[in-house]
Design an enzyme around this catalytic site. Sequence first.
Site, PDB file in Angstrom:
ATOM      1  N   GLY A  15       0.876  -1.160  -0.078  1.00 18.70           N
ATOM      2  CA  GLY A  15       0.029  -0.056   0.214  1.00 18.70           C
ATOM      3  C   GLY A  15       0.803   1.223   0.075  1.00 18.70           C
ATOM      4  N   CYS A  16       0.147   2.364  -0.167  1.00 12.13           N
ATOM      5  CA  CYS A  16       0.854   3.613  -0.479  1.00 12.13           C
ATOM      6  C   CYS A  16       1.534   4.280   1.042  1.00 12.13           C
ATOM      7  CB  CYS A  16      -0.010   4.600  -1.161  1.00 12.13           C
ATOM      8  SG  CYS A  16      -1.428   4.721  -0.476  1.00 12.13           S
TER       9      CYS A  16
END
Length: 346
Positions: free
Chosen positions: A149-150
């Site tokens: 994920g970011c």
Amino acid sequence: MIKAGIIGATGYTGAELVRILSRHPEVELVALTSRSYAGEGMAGVYPSLTGYTNLTCENLTPDEVMDRAEVIFIALPHGHAVPVATRARERGIKVIDLGADWRFRNARTYEEWYKIQHGNHELAARAVYGLPEIHREAIRSAGLVANPGCYPTSAILGLAPLLKGGYIDPATIIIDAKSGVSGAGREARVTSLFVECNESINPYGVASHRHTPEIEQELSALAGKEVKVTFTPHLLPISRGILSTMYATLVRPASTEELRRVYEKFYAGEPFVHLLPPGQWPHTRWVYGSNNCHLNLAVDTRTGRVVVASAIDNLTKGASGQAVQNLNLMCGFPETMALEVPGLCP
């Protein structure tokens, strides 16, 4: 030349994949899927791609994509990648999933936080978490890579040297992170409207954001013990970018200079992670459109805490750029291929 397909090509991460792969000398894009834009040219959906792709979006089944491709990128909402990736691995096709479905070694953690059944616990345990700076060798031989994920990308890169070296108390970590609106995806929703976001900043997912267990899983592995974090994301009125500011208590006195040497050694030779000069703190605009992560840190001697700042582009290093970095490793290409571009500034 590797033939690649993108399942879910017209979201922001899918379009970013097309942008990057369109200039990749060893990749031929052979399929772009989209239900909403089936029959439309990708350059019509995203005019910025005019002159870089002439592919048409198609409403293909996963098997139809696999008939054409040797590797597939899955850019779908969570809950949709399990049957697709399972089938792809049965057919011997490499998979890079940009969603959350394969990020957890224990699929029960996924089920607890995402409130849906996983469907393939055995394959989840074998998927490789695709953060190259930490898991490079495992990625090289992987058939299924879970793209991080970011927020986790920004946080893990920021904290990894301190946890690996045992410099901080794992029970004291606070992660204050801020993201641009593109992190919410392209789907229309009130919270993403210009008049709702502009000239405002707000926390969300407080004490409940789904990236929390992902961060904890990877930080725990680095520390060799269980790590629990306080993670609070915020929405910024910018298009793209993540800035994470992290705080932790040192287990013994240390100077900023000493810890800078730890970071320099840990990330020596890394093409995309850059420790900025002393006193120069990361800006999201400096990494805009790039696969870079900018870091800096300082010790607060009054409190015995260390402060670390980390900036990435949420769509590039936080998603599609990192996915291409993983592709390069999986296929034996130079790791930086198609990714060696600086941030757009101003």
